[in-house]
Design a protein around this motif. Structure first.
Motif, short mmCIF file in Angstrom:
data_model
loop_
_atom_site.label_atom_id
_atom_site.label_comp_id
_atom_site.label_asym_id
_atom_site.label_seq_id
_atom_site.Cartn_x
_atom_site.Cartn_y
_atom_site.Cartn_z
N GLY A 87 -10.78 3.94 -5.96
CA GLY A 87 -10.03 2.80 -5.45
C GLY A 87 -8.54 2.91 -5.72
O GLY A 87 -7.72 2.55 -4.86
N VAL A 88 -8.18 3.40 -6.90
CA VAL A 88 -6.77 3.58 -7.22
C VAL A 88 -6.11 4.54 -6.24
O VAL A 88 -5.02 4.28 -5.69
CB VAL A 88 -6.61 4.09 -8.67
CG1 VAL A 88 -5.16 4.53 -8.93
CG2 VAL A 88 -7.01 3.01 -9.67
N PHE A 89 -6.77 5.67 -5.97
CA PHE A 89 -6.22 6.65 -5.04
C PHE A 89 -6.17 6.11 -3.61
O PHE A 89 -5.18 6.31 -2.89
CB PHE A 89 -7.03 7.94 -5.09
CG PHE A 89 -6.70 8.83 -6.25
CD1 PHE A 89 -5.46 9.43 -6.35
CD2 PHE A 89 -7.62 9.06 -7.25
CE1 PHE A 89 -5.14 10.25 -7.44
CE2 PHE A 89 -7.33 9.87 -8.33
CZ PHE A 89 -6.08 10.47 -8.43
N VAL A 90 -7.23 5.44 -3.19
CA VAL A 90 -7.29 4.92 -1.82
C VAL A 90 -6.15 3.95 -1.56
O VAL A 90 -5.42 4.07 -0.56
CB VAL A 90 -8.65 4.24 -1.54
CG1 VAL A 90 -8.57 3.35 -0.30
CG2 VAL A 90 -9.74 5.27 -1.34
N ALA A 92 -3.41 3.45 -3.44
CA ALA A 92 -2.09 4.06 -3.64
C ALA A 92 -1.66 4.79 -2.37
O ALA A 92 -0.50 4.66 -1.92
CB ALA A 92 -2.14 5.02 -4.82
N LEU A 93 -2.58 5.54 -1.77
CA LEU A 93 -2.27 6.23 -0.52
C LEU A 93 -2.04 5.23 0.61
O LEU A 93 -1.18 5.44 1.48
CB LEU A 93 -3.40 7.18 -0.15
CG LEU A 93 -3.53 8.43 -1.04
CD1 LEU A 93 -4.80 9.20 -0.68
CD2 LEU A 93 -2.32 9.33 -0.90
N THR A 94 -2.80 4.14 0.60
CA THR A 94 -2.63 3.11 1.63
C THR A 94 -1.24 2.49 1.54
O THR A 94 -0.55 2.34 2.56
CB THR A 94 -3.70 2.03 1.47
OG1 THR A 94 -5.00 2.60 1.67
CG2 THR A 94 -3.49 0.91 2.49
N PHE A 95 -0.81 2.13 0.33
CA PHE A 95 0.50 1.51 0.17
C PHE A 95 1.62 2.49 0.53
O PHE A 95 2.61 2.11 1.16
CB PHE A 95 0.68 1.02 -1.27
CG PHE A 95 -0.25 -0.10 -1.64
CD1 PHE A 95 -0.73 -0.98 -0.68
CD2 PHE A 95 -0.65 -0.28 -2.96
CE1 PHE A 95 -1.58 -2.02 -1.02
CE2 PHE A 95 -1.50 -1.32 -3.31
CZ PHE A 95 -1.97 -2.18 -2.34
N LEU A 96 1.45 3.76 0.12
CA LEU A 96 2.46 4.77 0.46
C LEU A 96 2.56 4.94 1.97
O LEU A 96 3.66 5.02 2.54
CB LEU A 96 2.10 6.09 -0.21
CG LEU A 96 3.06 7.26 0.06
CD1 LEU A 96 4.46 6.94 -0.45
CD2 LEU A 96 2.53 8.54 -0.59
N THR A 97 1.41 4.95 2.63
CA THR A 97 1.39 5.08 4.08
C THR A 97 2.05 3.88 4.75
O THR A 97 2.79 4.02 5.74
CB THR A 97 -0.05 5.23 4.59
OG1 THR A 97 -0.66 6.35 3.94
CG2 THR A 97 -0.09 5.43 6.10
N MET A 98 1.81 2.69 4.21
CA MET A 98 2.43 1.49 4.76
C MET A 98 3.95 1.57 4.69
O MET A 98 4.65 1.19 5.64
CB MET A 98 1.93 0.26 4.01
CG MET A 98 0.49 -0.10 4.28
SD MET A 98 -0.14 -1.35 3.13
CE MET A 98 1.00 -2.70 3.44
N ILE A 99 4.46 2.06 3.56
CA ILE A 99 5.91 2.17 3.39
C ILE A 99 6.50 3.12 4.42
O ILE A 99 7.55 2.85 5.02
CB ILE A 99 6.25 2.63 1.96
CG1 ILE A 99 5.83 1.55 0.94
CG2 ILE A 99 7.74 2.93 1.83
CD1 ILE A 99 5.98 1.99 -0.50
N VAL A 100 5.81 4.24 4.63
CA VAL A 100 6.34 5.29 5.51
C VAL A 100 6.16 4.94 6.99
O VAL A 100 7.05 5.12 7.82
CB VAL A 100 5.67 6.64 5.19
CG1 VAL A 100 6.10 7.71 6.19
CG2 VAL A 100 6.00 7.07 3.77
N VAL A 101 4.97 4.41 7.33
CA VAL A 101 4.60 4.25 8.73
C VAL A 101 5.19 2.99 9.36
O VAL A 101 5.39 2.94 10.57
CB VAL A 101 3.05 4.25 8.87
CG1 VAL A 101 2.60 3.88 10.28
CG2 VAL A 101 2.50 5.60 8.47
N THR A 172 -11.81 10.11 3.52
CA THR A 172 -12.54 9.44 4.59
C THR A 172 -12.15 7.97 4.71
O THR A 172 -12.01 7.45 5.82
CB THR A 172 -14.05 9.53 4.33
OG1 THR A 172 -14.42 10.91 4.22
CG2 THR A 172 -14.85 8.89 5.45
N ALA A 173 -11.97 7.29 3.58
CA ALA A 173 -11.82 5.84 3.59
C ALA A 173 -10.40 5.35 3.77
O ALA A 173 -10.19 4.22 4.24
CB ALA A 173 -12.38 5.27 2.29
N THR A 174 -9.41 6.14 3.42
CA THR A 174 -8.03 5.64 3.38
C THR A 174 -7.57 5.09 4.73
O THR A 174 -6.94 4.03 4.80
CB THR A 174 -7.08 6.75 2.91
OG1 THR A 174 -7.43 7.16 1.59
CG2 THR A 174 -5.63 6.25 2.91
#
Length: 304
Positions: A87-90, A92-101, A172-174
């Motif tokens: 969950g931490v990785f999912v 964290a990657l989700t938030f990073l993607t939100m910032i970039v995308v 798969t889930a991110t």
């Protein structure tokens, strides 16, 4: 007093309207979900080997056996690691993607590409990644071809296999959680971001003080969905380890352990009472984690 009676009358009238519409759904839900769940709890206190055999009441024997079984404890620990660390990785990657995308051109296309892994079959993903990580698989061959043979590993060995499973689940889930969060971010007025930029806020500060607070409800929903889904992780483990035999202990989740109890595993004798007990433990784990998350993430609703 008159006002109180009026309000009570309105509520009573509303209840009389709602009840006839709710009863069929409640009846169906009770028959299909609540009643089977109650039966499962009952069977968790029995020793039952399946249809055609008697279910003998054994009290807490199944639960005591689980608490003293190192195989189940390993599977339970793996499940907790997957829920928490995954969950931490999912996210964290989700938030990073939100910032970039968020400000990227063609972000709708990028989000669609990121979403693709979440609609693929976990069996297909697990099988493909399993072939990729085999000792003679593509990853080790690539490392050897580029002169990095010292980095080759037995990726599916006991020490690394569950870490690789977590990585596959996260990949798969991110995209699914990116889609959930971005659907909420898209509803945030652009004027707020323009004001933040005029105030000198960079992308990280915009996310911290604007995006996250206004999308916290979506994050709460996503976190609950992640807990429910990750506790039930099963197909990708089976695909990773191959369906020809029993998955190694180091790769098992609680759901896999329940499956092995149903099918009999190595012994070949189904233990449905033990499987029911594992199901009850998984339900309790999910309930505790969901309630904890809801309490930690609850906040005042922010009106846009």
């Amino acid at each position: 007093m008159t006002r109180t009676r009026t309000v009570g009358g309105v509520r009573g009238e509303r209840d009389r309207i709602y009840v006839p519409y709710l009863l069929p759904a409640l009846l169906i839900y009770t028959v299909l979900f609540i009643a089977p769940s109650a039966v499962t709890i009952w069977y968790s206190f029995t020793r039952w080997e399946g249809l055609g055999t008697p279910a003998r009441f054994t009290g807490l024997a199944n639960y005591r056996a689980m608490l003293t079984n190192p195989v189940f404890l390993t599977a339970f620990r793996n499940t907790l690691i997957l829920v928490v660390l995954g969950g931490v990785f999912v996210f964290a990657l989700t938030f990073l993607t939100m910032i970039v995308v968020r400000e990227m051109r063609g972000r709708a296309f990028v989000r669609s590409v990121l979403f693709v892994p979440s609609i693929l079959s976990p069996i297909a993903i697990g099988t493909a990644v399993g072939f990729l990580l085999n000792p003679d698989g593509a990853l080790n061959r690539l490392l050897s071809d580029v002169g990095l043979h010292t980095l080759t590993r037995g990726w599916l060995g006991p020490d690394l296999i569950f870490k690789c499973i977590i990585a596959a689940v996260v990949w798969t889930a991110t995209g699914f959680y990116v889609a959930i969060m971005m659907s909420r971010v898209d509803a945030i007025p652009e004027e707020l971001y323009e004001s933040a930029r005029l105030a000198g806020a960079n992308r990280v500060e915009q996310f911290r003080y604007l995006t996250f607070p206004l999308s916290r409800d979506a994050f709460s929903t996503g976190a609950v969905l992640w807990v429910i889904g990750s506790v039930k992780t099963f197909e990708i483990v089976i695909a990773f380890t191959g369906t020809a035999g029993t998955p190694p202990v180091q790769a098992r989740s609680a759901a896999v352990e329940q499956y092995l109890a149903v099918t009999g595993g190595i012994s070949g004798t189904p233990q449905l009472g033990s499987a029911a007990a594992v199901g009850v433990v998984m339900f309790l784990l999910t309930a505790v984690l969901v309630v904890t998350l809801r309490r930690l993430l609850r906040s005042e609703v922010v009106e846009l």
